[in-house]
Every structure is written in structure tokens, then in C-alpha cells.
Motif scaffolding. Structure first.
Motif: not given
Length: 209
Positions: A147-173
Motif C-alpha cells: 500500500a505504501r509503495a503504491e502511494r509513492l508511485k502516483i503522487f501520494g494518491a492511493y486511487d482515482l478518488r483520492t487523486m482527483w478529490t484530494q480527500q485523504e483516506a489514510d494519512e499514514d500512507l
């Protein structure tokens, strides 16, 4: 590798209209992930656009960063230099933070054999030597590391929802610095083709003459 096979993959990807790795309808990246997890026996795969990106993700996935020290089994000069750039010091040989395997057309068919003895939390597979552009993967059984590695590769966004809305779901990641290490579907399709061909018996792949 037959030019016809490469042309077939290129045509398939380009006519699909999906050329960005953030599109939900992409099929090339998930297919390569499934192939790599099957061949290596790992539960999760993170695809990245370079060897250095994969090294970074393997460490960041374990919470290793600037000022930390890691052990590596047989670090080469390039790996040590990149980790130094990250501010990570290589000291000792065990237990290793990650195992590293570099694939070429000559050894790609032995991926399962080459990774069988890997015991580190993260397995980095450098796919660049297959000839379709810089590409690499991090394989792991650790859900949090993935999960952390996935976050690193895409501007800190875990999925499309968090990428486009900037609503963070898990601050630790969220990584401290955000990177674009995404692999393109086009390269993923070509790499999967190369790995599939390499895994075939020589007699079957050569055909009748």
C-alpha cells in the motif's frame, strides 16, 4: 521476439484508447501484475517505470528513508549510489531490506527459479533489460508495504478518488515527497509479452521449420 508479436501488442493497446496508467479500464497493468505474482509466488505487485523507482518504493514501503541504514545481500555500485542519493546508508548484508533480480531475454524464462530463494520483505525485479523501456516491479506478501509503495508511485494518491478529490483516506500512507513512478500500459503489455514468450519451451516457441 517476433516483430509481429510486438506489433500486435502495440495495436491492441493503442486501439483500446487506454494509454494512461490511472484509467480504471486499463487491462495491461493488472495482467502484468497477475503474471509476476504467479511467477514469483508473491501476493502483491507494484509496477514502476524504472529500477530506481522500484528501489525507492521497496524502501519507502517499509518506512525506510533519509537517515536510515539498511542491509543488502550483494549491493552493486549503482544501487548503493542511488540509496546514498536518498540518504540511506548501506551497511551489512543481512537481513536484507530487499532482494534484486534483473531480467534479460536470456534469463526471463527462469524468473521463478531466480526468485525462489529470495527472503527479504520486498523483491525488486528489474524488467528494463527485456528491451521495452525502463520498467520494474516490487513484489511482496506484506499488505502495508504494498500500500505504501503504491502511494509513492502516483503522487501520494492511493486511487482515482483520492487523486482527483484530494480527500485523504489514510494519512499514514502518504509519502513525504510525491513521485510519478507510474508504468505505462503500453510498456506493461510489451513486458508481459516478453515474459510469456520466455516461459515457453524452446521447441514450442520455435515452431515447425
Amino acid at each position: 521476439m517476433e516483430l509481429f508479436d510486438t506489433a500486435t501488442v502495440l495495436a491492441r493497446v493503442l486501439t483500446s484508447g487506454v494509454v494512461m496508467s490511472i484509467e480504471k479500464s486499463d487491462r495491461e497493468l493488472p495482467a502484468l501484475e497477475r503474471l509476476l505474482t504467479k511467477r514469483t509466488g508473491r501476493a502483491k505487485a507494484v509496477l514502476l517505470n524504472s529500477r530506481t523507482g522500484a528501489l525507492h518504493a521497496a524502501l519507502a514501503g517499509q518506512g525506510i528513508g533519509h537517515g536510515d541504514t539498511v542491509a543488502l545481500a550483494e549491493p552493486d555500485e549503482a544501487t548503493t549510489a542511488f540509496l546514498a542519493w536518498l540518504g540511506v546508508t548501506v551497511e551489512g548484508q543481512a537481513p536484507a531490506a530487499f532482494d534484486l533480480v534483473s531480467l534479460t531475454p536470456e534469463n526471463a524464462g527462469r524468473l521463478d527459479e531466480l526468485t525462489a530463494e529470495a527472503t527479504a520483505p520486498a523483491l525488486v525485479v528489474d524488467l528494463s533489460g527485456l528491451g521495452f523501456g525502463p520498467a520494474a516491479a516490487v513484489l511482496t506478501d506484506d499488505e502495508r508495504l504494498w500500500a505504501r509503495a503504491e502511494r509513492l508511485k502516483i503522487f501520494g494518491a492511493y486511487d482515482l478518488r483520492t487523486m482527483w478529490t484530494q480527500q485523504e483516506a489514510d494519512e499514514d500512507l502518504v509519502p513525504g515527497v510525491q513521485f510519478n513512478y507510474r508504468l505505462s500500459p503500453l510498456v506493461a503489455g510489451c513486458v508481459r509479452m516478453a515474459l510469456t514468450h520466455a516461459a515457453r519451451p524452446a521447441a514450442a516457441s520455435s515452431g515447425a521449420r
